[in-house]
Design a protein around this motif. Structure first.
Motif, mmCIF file in Angstrom:
data_model
loop_
_atom_site.group_PDB
_atom_site.id
_atom_site.type_symbol
_atom_site.label_atom_id
_atom_site.label_comp_id
_atom_site.label_asym_id
_atom_site.label_seq_id
_atom_site.Cartn_x
_atom_site.Cartn_y
_atom_site.Cartn_z
ATOM 1 N N ALA A 124 64.029 71.281 23.263
ATOM 2 C CA ALA A 124 65.284 70.523 23.232
ATOM 3 C C ALA A 124 66.176 70.918 24.398
ATOM 4 O O ALA A 124 66.811 70.046 25.020
ATOM 5 N N ARG A 125 66.240 72.202 24.719
ATOM 6 C CA ARG A 125 67.055 72.634 25.856
ATOM 7 C C ARG A 125 66.542 72.022 27.153
ATOM 8 O O ARG A 125 67.311 71.503 27.965
ATOM 9 N N ILE A 126 65.246 72.113 27.375
ATOM 10 C CA ILE A 126 64.686 71.595 28.631
ATOM 11 C C ILE A 126 64.884 70.085 28.729
ATOM 12 O O ILE A 126 65.262 69.561 29.781
ATOM 13 N N ARG A 127 64.647 69.382 27.644
ATOM 14 C CA ARG A 127 64.843 67.926 27.672
ATOM 15 C C ARG A 127 66.301 67.569 27.951
ATOM 16 O O ARG A 127 66.577 66.615 28.699
ATOM 17 N N ASN A 128 67.221 68.324 27.379
ATOM 18 C CA ASN A 128 68.631 68.090 27.666
ATOM 19 C C ASN A 128 68.928 68.312 29.138
ATOM 20 O O ASN A 128 69.620 67.505 29.777
ATOM 21 N N HIS A 129 68.420 69.387 29.693
ATOM 22 C CA HIS A 129 68.692 69.695 31.098
ATOM 23 C C HIS A 129 68.181 68.589 32.014
ATOM 24 O O HIS A 129 68.856 68.200 32.971
ATOM 25 N N VAL A 130 66.996 68.090 31.730
ATOM 26 C CA VAL A 130 66.428 67.015 32.550
ATOM 27 C C VAL A 130 67.273 65.750 32.421
ATOM 28 O O VAL A 130 67.586 65.087 33.429
ATOM 29 N N ILE A 169 56.037 73.024 28.308
ATOM 30 C CA ILE A 169 56.033 73.101 26.845
ATOM 31 C C ILE A 169 56.356 71.726 26.253
ATOM 32 O O ILE A 169 56.110 71.499 25.067
ATOM 33 N N CYS A 170 56.899 70.829 27.079
ATOM 34 C CA CYS A 170 57.158 69.442 26.667
ATOM 35 C C CYS A 170 55.971 68.588 27.118
ATOM 36 O O CYS A 170 55.756 68.427 28.325
ATOM 37 N N PRO A 171 55.195 68.039 26.216
ATOM 38 C CA PRO A 171 53.982 67.312 26.611
ATOM 39 C C PRO A 171 54.234 66.182 27.592
ATOM 40 O O PRO A 171 53.363 65.886 28.430
ATOM 41 N N GLU A 172 55.404 65.541 27.532
ATOM 42 C CA GLU A 172 55.658 64.397 28.410
ATOM 43 C C GLU A 172 55.758 64.774 29.879
ATOM 44 O O GLU A 172 55.648 63.904 30.755
ATOM 45 N N PHE A 173 55.948 66.067 30.193
ATOM 46 C CA PHE A 173 56.052 66.482 31.594
ATOM 47 C C PHE A 173 54.712 66.962 32.166
ATOM 48 O O PHE A 173 54.604 67.188 33.374
ATOM 49 N N ARG A 174 53.709 67.123 31.336
ATOM 50 C CA ARG A 174 52.441 67.694 31.792
ATOM 51 C C ARG A 174 51.696 66.840 32.809
ATOM 52 O O ARG A 174 50.927 67.398 33.613
ATOM 53 N N PRO A 175 51.890 65.516 32.871
ATOM 54 C CA PRO A 175 51.252 64.762 33.959
ATOM 55 C C PRO A 175 51.648 65.250 35.352
ATOM 56 O O PRO A 175 50.914 65.017 36.316
ATOM 57 N N LEU A 176 52.777 65.945 35.464
ATOM 58 C CA LEU A 176 53.204 66.453 36.766
ATOM 59 C C LEU A 176 52.234 67.491 37.325
ATOM 60 O O LEU A 176 52.183 67.687 38.539
ATOM 61 N N TRP A 177 51.498 68.171 36.445
ATOM 62 C CA TRP A 177 50.490 69.120 36.956
ATOM 63 C C TRP A 177 49.105 68.783 36.404
ATOM 64 O O TRP A 177 48.284 69.646 36.138
ATOM 65 N N ASP A 195 60.318 74.067 19.408
ATOM 66 C CA ASP A 195 61.169 72.881 19.307
ATOM 67 C C ASP A 195 62.549 73.141 19.884
ATOM 68 O O ASP A 195 63.117 72.290 20.589
ATOM 69 N N GLY A 196 63.118 74.319 19.617
ATOM 70 C CA GLY A 196 64.423 74.647 20.173
ATOM 71 C C GLY A 196 64.402 74.771 21.683
ATOM 72 O O GLY A 196 65.327 74.321 22.372
ATOM 73 N N GLU A 248 48.983 78.163 24.662
ATOM 74 C CA GLU A 248 49.021 77.019 23.748
ATOM 75 C C GLU A 248 50.306 76.221 23.918
ATOM 76 O O GLU A 248 50.287 74.989 23.861
ATOM 77 N N ALA A 249 51.414 76.902 24.131
ATOM 78 C CA ALA A 249 52.695 76.206 24.294
ATOM 79 C C ALA A 249 52.678 75.282 25.495
ATOM 80 O O ALA A 249 53.275 74.194 25.468
ATOM 81 N N LEU A 250 52.004 75.700 26.576
ATOM 82 C CA LEU A 250 51.940 74.903 27.798
ATOM 83 C C LEU A 250 50.802 73.890 27.778
ATOM 84 O O LEU A 250 50.656 73.111 28.721
ATOM 85 N N GLY A 251 49.976 73.919 26.735
ATOM 86 C CA GLY A 251 48.873 72.972 26.641
ATOM 87 C C GLY A 251 47.724 73.282 27.571
ATOM 88 O O GLY A 251 46.947 72.380 27.917
ATOM 89 N N LEU A 252 47.568 74.537 27.959
ATOM 90 C CA LEU A 252 46.480 74.921 28.857
ATOM 91 C C LEU A 252 45.182 75.104 28.074
ATOM 92 O O LEU A 252 45.178 75.393 26.876
ATOM 93 N N ALA A 253 44.077 74.959 28.788
ATOM 94 C CA ALA A 253 42.755 75.124 28.181
ATOM 95 C C ALA A 253 42.572 76.559 27.699
ATOM 96 O O ALA A 253 43.138 77.504 28.255
ATOM 97 N N ASP A 254 41.742 76.724 26.668
ATOM 98 C CA ASP A 254 41.627 78.036 26.049
ATOM 99 C C ASP A 254 40.744 79.007 26.819
ATOM 100 O O ASP A 254 40.536 80.141 26.359
ATOM 101 N N HIS A 255 40.251 78.604 27.998
ATOM 102 C CA HIS A 255 39.509 79.583 28.790
ATOM 103 C C HIS A 255 40.444 80.489 29.593
ATOM 104 O O HIS A 255 40.003 81.473 30.188
#
Length: 462
Positions: free
Chosen positions: A365-371, A271-279, A361-362, A124-131
């Motif tokens: 925030a770390r990943i977004r900061n790193h990017v 886990i950040c929805p804005e990066f999911r277009p990459l995959w 959320d925490g 769920e955190a990665l937004g993957l399908a539930d199958h």
């Protein structure tokens, strides 16, 4: 040592660990010892009699820390991090105290069931399908090998499980040149052979060319080979390249091939929805791997493999002799049948602790900061005299060079000898380049921008 004594020394160890982490910025990041220096400090033979714990602990503090490259250093920008958040360290301490061998549900019910729930949380955190369902390996190398073995056996109609490859067709696995070397290792260990790993040409963005993949598969079929599967790269180790997942899966499925997405590093960013277009299109994969220990603070070893259907992998890897039966409970999951080792550690505990201690959320925030900090740093390095950004930031990874190959290599060695930061190298289109990867759990913007300061200072000496 008994358990009463362990209590005292565990406290001492915790105190030492606190001081160690508080003083990491004062230490050189990369080990400064010479080869053989540490071994020379150890006796050549084991002791015949017990030694006092005080002496053992003192030897540890004297010999070990100074001879280590400090992976938890906030200015570790080499390879990918192997992050260990405090919450993860606590979970590992507890798992080590329980010291379970979690090979079966009946040997460790909590370990199995917490792992099952954590796979749902991470899915769920990665937004993957539930199958998708999943399991935990030690590393992506093992997950990649598991996927390649499944590709092999599936392509052989499962005859290879009993008969091996001797009488079968020559199998082919497809991946791009940006694929991690663990995929090369997988085809070797699976008996397919290095020569049968087809490195598909890439597009201008260094992602696999789907049209070239289709041509390679058709050419192999015409030549009498047996295509078995496609490994798709999402965030390559060298420069962070992303294959076009949806297009590559479409080609693979058109030929009936099993697909595996290697997102060992970059998967955590999803886990950040804005990066999911990459995959985009990843829900169509048969198998996906990502390493929470690289970017989510769940310390090594912790690699998660999601499976659209675990049955094929269990058919390849599962083995249930009489002594591993759980009588009267056929529906119970025994994760050793999903993975290569029979023995399994209680790795799910640190996932549970970290997700609760920091929250999504925490961690986001770390990943977004790193990017963001990686992009800022790349801009600063591009303004240093003699430096050139070779590949722009892919998430938090970019590369640069200084004048020419020889100067770049010399600069890198001088930087790492200096000790304030740690960087590594790769080759890109024939050129020697320096990798910068921002992802250490406790790094700050100031730590990241120190890279520009160090490069500026040291490059002036060349």
């Amino acid at each position: 040592m008994d358990h009463d004594t362990l209590l005292h020394w565990s406290r001492r160890a915790a105190e030492w660990a606190l001081t160690y982490h508080q003083t990491l910025r004062d230490r050189p990041v990369r080990s400064q010892v010479a080869f053989g220096e540490t071994a020379a400090k150890l006796p050549s033979s084991p002791p015949e009699q017990p030694e006092p714990t005080e002496v053992i602990f003192d030897d540890f503090t004297e010999i070990v820390p100074g001879a280590m490259t400090h992976w938890q250093h906030p200015r570790f920008f080499a390879y990918f991090p192997a992050n260990a958040s405090p919450a993860s360290m606590l979970a590992e301490q507890l798992a080590n105290a329980i010291a379970a061998q979690a090979m079966l549900w009946q040997t460790s019910p909590a370990a199995t069931e917490i792992e099952q729930v954590m796979m749902v949380w991470l899915r769920e955190a990665l937004g993957l399908a539930d199958h998708f369902t999943g399991t935990i390996h030690d590393s992506a190398t093992t997950a990649n090998l598991s996927a390649v073995i499944t590709m092999r056996d599936r392509a052989m109609g499962w005859r290879s499980v009993e008969e091996g490859l001797c009488s079968g067709p020559r199998l082919r696995i497809y991946a791009s040149a940006q694929t991690h070397s663990s995929v090369d290792k997988a085809v070797r260990l699976a008996g397919i052979g290095q020569a049968n790993l087809v490195k598909v040409p890439t597009r201008d963005d260094f992602g696999m060319d789907p049209a070239a993949l289709d041509r390679a598969i058709r050419a192999d079929i015409a030549a009498g080979y047996k295509p078995a599967g496609v490994v798709i790269c999402s965030g390559g180790t060298s420069i962070g390249a992303f294959d076009p997942v949806a297009e590559c899966i479409a080609v693979a499925k058109a030929h009936g091939l099993y697909t595996h997405v290697d997102a060992a590093w970059a998967g955590s960013a999803m886990i950040c929805p804005e990066f999911r277009p990459l995959w985009d299109g990843v829900d169509g994969a048969d198998s996906i791997v990502f390493n929470p220990h690289k970017w989510l603070g769940m310390q090594f070893d912790c690699a998660v493999q999601f499976l659209a259907d675990p049955a094929p992998q269990i058919r390849s890897l599962g083995l249930r002799p009489d002594y591993l039966q759980t009588f009267g409970a056929d529906a119970i999951v025994n994760f050793n049948e999903w993975t290569i080792p029979l023995g399994r550690r209680f790795r799910a505990l640190k996932i549970w602790f970290v997700l609760r201690a920091y929250g999504l959320d925490g961690l986001r925030a770390r990943i977004r900061n790193h990017v963001a900090w990686a992009a800022e740093l790349a801009g600063a390095i591009s303004r240093i005299n003699g430096c050139e950004i070779v590949t722009p930031p892919a998430l938090s990874l970019f590369t640069f060079r200084f004048r020419d190959d020889a100067s770049t290599a010399a600069l890198l060695e001088a930087i790492n000898d200096d000790g304030r930061i740690y960087l590594t190298q790769t080759r890109h289109e024939g050129a020697f380049v320096i990798r910068v990867q921002v992802g250490q759990f406790d790094c700050t913007r100031e730590d990241v921008m120190t890279v520009a300061d160090v490069v500026t200072e040291i490059s002036q000496n060349f």
